[in-house]
Write a protein that holds these residues in place. Structure first.
Motif, PDB file in Angstrom:
ATOM      1  N   LEU A  55      39.728  48.169  33.120  1.00 40.20           N
ATOM      2  CA  LEU A  55      39.836  47.517  34.428  1.00 40.20           C
ATOM      3  C   LEU A  55      39.726  48.560  35.530  1.00 40.20           C
ATOM      4  O   LEU A  55      39.958  49.750  35.303  1.00 40.20           O
ATOM      5  CB  LEU A  55      41.161  46.764  34.542  1.00 40.20           C
ATOM      6  N   GLU A  56      39.392  48.105  36.728  1.00 36.83           N
ATOM      7  CA  GLU A  56      39.291  49.020  37.868  1.00 36.83           C
ATOM      8  C   GLU A  56      40.464  48.816  38.809  1.00 36.83           C
ATOM      9  O   GLU A  56      41.032  47.726  38.884  1.00 36.83           O
ATOM     10  CB  GLU A  56      37.968  48.814  38.603  1.00 36.83           C
ATOM     11  N   VAL A  57      40.821  49.872  39.514  1.00 31.28           N
ATOM     12  CA  VAL A  57      41.896  49.793  40.501  1.00 31.28           C
ATOM     13  C   VAL A  57      41.369  49.057  41.722  1.00 31.28           C
ATOM     14  O   VAL A  57      40.313  49.406  42.257  1.00 31.28           O
ATOM     15  CB  VAL A  57      42.399  51.200  40.897  1.00 31.28           C
ATOM     16  N   ARG A  58      42.091  48.047  42.148  1.00 32.52           N
ATOM     17  CA  ARG A  58      41.729  47.302  43.354  1.00 32.52           C
ATOM     18  C   ARG A  58      42.530  47.783  44.553  1.00 32.52           C
ATOM     19  O   ARG A  58      42.025  47.847  45.659  1.00 32.52           O
ATOM     20  CB  ARG A  58      41.959  45.801  43.158  1.00 32.52           C
ATOM     21  N   SER A  59      43.803  48.073  44.319  1.00 30.80           N
ATOM     22  CA  SER A  59      44.635  48.603  45.412  1.00 30.80           C
ATOM     23  C   SER A  59      45.707  49.500  44.814  1.00 30.80           C
ATOM     24  O   SER A  59      46.173  49.272  43.700  1.00 30.80           O
ATOM     25  CB  SER A  59      45.282  47.468  46.222  1.00 30.80           C
ATOM     26  N   ASP A  60      46.063  50.517  45.555  1.00 32.45           N
ATOM     27  CA  ASP A  60      47.137  51.426  45.170  1.00 32.45           C
ATOM     28  C   ASP A  60      47.739  51.928  46.477  1.00 32.45           C
ATOM     29  O   ASP A  60      47.307  52.937  47.030  1.00 32.45           O
ATOM     30  CB  ASP A  60      46.600  52.569  44.317  1.00 32.45           C
ATOM     31  N   LYS A  77      35.794  44.438  36.775  1.00 29.26           N
ATOM     32  CA  LYS A  77      34.788  44.582  37.825  1.00 29.26           C
ATOM     33  C   LYS A  77      34.219  43.206  38.184  1.00 29.26           C
ATOM     34  O   LYS A  77      33.811  42.446  37.303  1.00 29.26           O
ATOM     35  CB  LYS A  77      33.678  45.513  37.356  1.00 29.26           C
ATOM     36  N   GLY A  78      34.212  42.886  39.463  1.00 31.03           N
ATOM     37  CA  GLY A  78      33.654  41.639  39.960  1.00 31.03           C
ATOM     38  C   GLY A  78      34.574  40.441  39.890  1.00 31.03           C
ATOM     39  O   GLY A  78      34.227  39.367  40.378  1.00 31.03           O
ATOM     40  N   ALA A  79      35.758  40.582  39.288  1.00 33.97           N
ATOM     41  CA  ALA A  79      36.677  39.448  39.163  1.00 33.97           C
ATOM     42  C   ALA A  79      37.365  39.151  40.488  1.00 33.97           C
ATOM     43  O   ALA A  79      37.610  40.045  41.293  1.00 33.97           O
ATOM     44  CB  ALA A  79      37.726  39.732  38.092  1.00 33.97           C
ATOM     45  N   GLU A  80      37.681  37.893  40.708  1.00 34.69           N
ATOM     46  CA  GLU A  80      38.407  37.498  41.914  1.00 34.69           C
ATOM     47  C   GLU A  80      39.909  37.685  41.754  1.00 34.69           C
ATOM     48  O   GLU A  80      40.600  37.990  42.716  1.00 34.69           O
ATOM     49  CB  GLU A  80      38.108  36.041  42.254  1.00 34.69           C
ATOM     50  N   THR A  81      40.431  37.481  40.567  1.00 36.87           N
ATOM     51  CA  THR A  81      41.870  37.562  40.322  1.00 36.87           C
ATOM     52  C   THR A  81      42.228  38.956  39.839  1.00 36.87           C
ATOM     53  O   THR A  81      41.553  39.531  38.992  1.00 36.87           O
ATOM     54  CB  THR A  81      42.288  36.521  39.263  1.00 36.87           C
ATOM     55  N   SER A  82      43.315  39.499  40.383  1.00 35.50           N
ATOM     56  CA  SER A  82      43.768  40.824  39.967  1.00 35.50           C
ATOM     57  C   SER A  82      45.150  40.728  39.325  1.00 35.50           C
ATOM     58  O   SER A  82      45.841  39.714  39.446  1.00 35.50           O
ATOM     59  CB  SER A  82      43.804  41.780  41.171  1.00 35.50           C
TER      60      SER A  82
END
Length: 117
Positions: free
Chosen positions: A29-34, A48-53
């Protein structure tokens, strides 16, 4: 007005760094926010590309692990091998009436069902 999407699912973790390593290095998975947060870090990951985190939250010490979060993968055999390489117990992949799936738990006991996409 109805709900139009699911933005974030909170996943309780004891150690955000350990969880981050598992979700990014093992699951890909990729980091969306930190970002700094009053109780720790607001740390989200997603495919990558997913709407839900997934929010890797360490501030819910009394929250039980979640179970049965259903995700998809295009190659269950490769994912199972990768999880096992990193010491994660995996059940499956198995053929079920609804398709192929595997089961695993993250280092904090959160349970996942992976269906083949």
């Amino acid at each position: 007005m109805s709900i139009s999407s699911i933005l974030t699912v909170t996943v309780p973790v004891a150690d955000q760094e350990r969880a981050l390593a598992f979700y990014t290095s093992v699951l890909g998975l990729e980091v969306r926010s930190d970002n700094p947060f009053p109780m720790g870090r607001w740390l989200t990951v997603a495919p990558k590309g997913a709407e839900t985190s997934l929010l890797l939250a360490s501030w819910f010490s009394d929250m039980a692990p979640i179970g049965g979060l259903v995700v998809t993968s295009p190659d269950l055999d490769a994912l199972a091998a990768r999880l096992r390489e990193h010491g994660t117990a995996v059940e499956g992949p198995d053929d079920q009436p609804w398709g192929r799936q595997l089961l695993f738990h993250d280092p904090d006991g959160n349970g996942f069902v992976v269906s083949q996409a």
